[in-house]
Write a protein that holds these residues in place. Structure first.
Motif, PDB file in Angstrom:
ATOM      1  N   SER A  93     -12.433  45.591  58.464  1.00  0.00           N
ATOM      2  CA  SER A  93     -12.312  45.177  59.860  1.00  0.00           C
ATOM      3  C   SER A  93     -13.446  45.776  60.682  1.00  0.00           C
ATOM      4  CB  SER A  93     -10.962  45.619  60.441  1.00  0.00           C
ATOM      5  OG  SER A  93      -9.902  44.958  59.788  1.00  0.00           O
ATOM      6  N   ASP A 146      -7.570  36.993  60.727  1.00  0.00           N
ATOM      7  CA  ASP A 146      -7.851  38.419  60.912  1.00  0.00           C
ATOM      8  C   ASP A 146      -9.179  38.680  60.215  1.00  0.00           C
ATOM      9  OD1 ASP A 146      -7.737  41.103  61.391  1.00  0.00           O
ATOM     10  OD2 ASP A 146      -5.994  41.511  60.110  1.00  0.00           O
ATOM     11  N   PRO A 152      -2.268  43.318  57.884  1.00  0.00           N
ATOM     12  CA  PRO A 152      -3.198  43.009  58.970  1.00  0.00           C
ATOM     13  C   PRO A 152      -3.887  44.249  59.512  1.00  0.00           C
ATOM     14  CG  PRO A 152      -0.923  42.904  59.746  1.00  0.00           C
ATOM     15  CD  PRO A 152      -0.860  43.074  58.260  1.00  0.00           C
TER      16      PRO A 152
END
Length: 569
Positions: free
Chosen positions: A124, A184, A206
């Motif tokens: 991420s 995501d 997530p």
């Protein structure tokens, strides 16, 4: 200082049924879950004899761009003790290409650069907030050569190297209504291990930024072996499925298929449980996104044509036709509006509009084509906004109070405790899936773009984790969702005059300027929706983006006067 190998370019209702799966079996250890292959990216060169401290640091940074497992060449720039202790798996810090290493008399070297952002261990990305990155490397002589004694954990990569080596793909989770998958974004190294790495990210869950707003049917499930791809069919063998019957297996398959379909080498997915194919009525053994089209993250009803306001009336972009009912009369003094749409019936639903008459601002609501009645009054309301997953409309009253207006029931205040401290909100836009919100707040440098997560807990609704995603943009005027994972922003770039259109990912990656050629003036309002042309207001007239060029709503005809454009969802 290095030879470059070929590198990948950066890629910019639950179905009913019953599933038959075996009971259980022992999971098999997965190898190379997230490890890159050795033949992708950049080949590093080892240190040369007699290299200065600055050259050693430069060589170390260059070598960290290699995708060879464990970065053996990069470790040659470290002392023997540091080479054994350095953790190269602790995320990636992405810095600007114009970095500067400066040596001190004691042999240390301070590296400074612009911080582009950071990528955590799950891939991420968090965009840098405009601050500088600085790290001081301590060097010592070992066997007559300078070597680094204190490498920072994780990798430090220049932005061009990072972009060549990593692909941005989405791990798809589920919105709370269970009707569509939610992107995501994750960064994964290109190569044959990417399918396994992506499924692994899906099963882990997530990212922190969106976790509170989505559902993960894959929670607790494990991979029995690496994902195998043969003739563009990916086989995913799972174990440990949670209870929930066919519905749970349906949505899990939808997650897997939509996620893996993004990869260049995958066109279909075969899902097995404990080595046995899943049995889902109406779903083939080899599944594609067509089998799970109802979960499309960017689905837009055919009835979603562009609307705008002119002379106090609501109109469509189709020949400027006024809409039926009270909204089209012009007598209500409308200045902005939003409309819900039902993808199942392809009909427009609720209209919520802002009217200004005699200095009084009123929020009106009613069925599309019917009468509108007063719901609330205030000093100001932001342009109303809708998502495709719920029949409700949101707005912000007087810059601080977020309000949702259900199709049935009374308006409700949404908890957004951090918003008042950030500045008055003058734009608020829900994402198509209703899981995120893009907000423009007034700050010391003008409008600032933030993205937050919509969290629903029983009857409580909140907007949390508001974070800046485009710190290089100032004087943000407006924003719209181009897809479930990307935005169109009207703003000025830092140190530049004027307002122009930009696109940016929901995580802040991939800020790109759109052309302004053809616009008669700086744009002041924007509307967008998946698979629909971007609309802007410039010089008090409406323009659409088609094939990279701005044109009037009807080619060959003059511009149409109007403002506050939007697409029903």
């Amino acid at each position: 200082m290095r030879a470059r190998a070929a590198a990948a370019l950066l890629a910019l209702g639950v179905l009913a049924g019953c599933g038959t799966v075996p009971d259980s079996s022992a999971p098999v250890q997965i190898t190379q879950v997230a490890e890159p292959p050795g033949d992708i990216g950049i080949e590093a060169l080892p240190p040369v004899a007699g290299a200065s401290p600055e050259e050693v640091v430069r060589g170390f940074v260059d070598a960290m761009a290699s995708t060879t497992r464990n970065h053996p060449v990069a470790r040659q720039y470290l002392t023997r003790e540091a080479a054994g202790e350095w953790d190269d798996t602790d995320g990636v810090t992405v810095i600007s290409a114009d970095y500067a290493p400066v040596a001190s008399a004691d042999g240390s070297v301070t590296l400074t650069a612009g911080l582009v952002g950071k990528v955590d261990t799950q891939g991420s990305f968090t965009v840098g907030a405009g601050q500088a990155f600085a790290f001081t490397f301590a060097l010592t002589e070992e066997d007559g050569e300078w070597r680094i004694a204190n490498p920072t954990d994780g990798l430090v990569q220049l932005e061009p190297d990072f972009a060549r080596t990593y692909d941005q793909v989405n791990a798809f989770f589920l919105d709370p209504t269970g009707t569509r998958v939610v992107p995501d974004p994750r960064f994964l190294v290109s190569g044959e291990s990417q399918p396994t790495a992506l499924v692994d990210r899906l099963l882990v869950g997530p990212s922190t930024a969106v976790a509170a707003g989505v559902v993960n049917p894959a929670a607790g499930v494990e991979l029995r072996s690496n994902v195998a791809v043969d003739q563009q069919v990916a086989t995913v063998d799972l174990t440990g499925l949670p209870t929930g019957g066919a519905d749970a297996l349906n949505v899990l398959c939808a997650q897997l298929v939509w996620s893996l379909d993004q990869l260049d080498d995958v066109r279909a997915v075969r899902v097995t449980v404990d080595g046995e194919p899943v049995d889902l009525p109406g779903v083939p053994d080899v599944q594609t996104v067509d089998d799970w089209a109802s979960f499309d993250p960017d689905a837009v009803p055919a009835a979603s044509v562009g609307h705008y306001v002119a002379d106090g009336a609501l109109r469509t972009v189709t020949a400027g036709e006024v809409v039926p009912g009270a909204a089209g009369t012009g007598q209500l003094g409308l200045v902005s509006a939003a409309v819900t749409a039902d993808a199942r019936t392809n009909e427009l639903g609720t209209t919520v509009a802002v009217a200004v008459v005699g200095g009084s601002t009123t929020l009106l609501a009613g069925p599309y084509g019917g009468d509108l009645t007063a719901v609330l009054t205030a000093g100001s309301f932001t342009v109303p906004t809708v998502s495709a997953t719920r029949e409700e409309v949101w707005t912000v009253r007087d810059g601080t109070e977020v309000i949702r207006v259900p199709a049935t029931g009374s308006p409700q205040t949404v908890s957004a405790t951090t918003l008042p401290g950030l500045g008055p909100a003058r734009v608020f836009r829900l994402s198509p899936d209703g899981v995120r919100a893009a907000v423009v707040v007034d700050g010391p440098d003008g409008g600032q773009l933030l993205v937050g997560t919509v969290v629903r807990d029983d009857d409580q609704v909140a907007v949390r984790d508001l974070r800046a995603v485009a710190p290089d943009l100032s004087q943000v005027v407006d924003v719209a969702w181009r897809t479930a994972s990307s935005l169109v922003v009207l703003a000025g770039a830092r140190d530049e005059d004027g307002t122009g259109p930009y696109t940016v990912g929901v995580d802040g990656w991939g800020l790109d300027a759109l052309s302004s050629a053809g616009l008669p003036a700086q744009p002041t309002a924007v509307a967008a929706a998946p698979s629909r042309p971007v609309l802007v207001v410039a010089g008090g007239t409406l323009w659409q983006l088609a094939a990279g060029t701005w044109s009037t709503l009807v080619r060959g005809q003059g511009p149409v006067a109007g403002g506050s454009p939007f697409y029903p969802l």
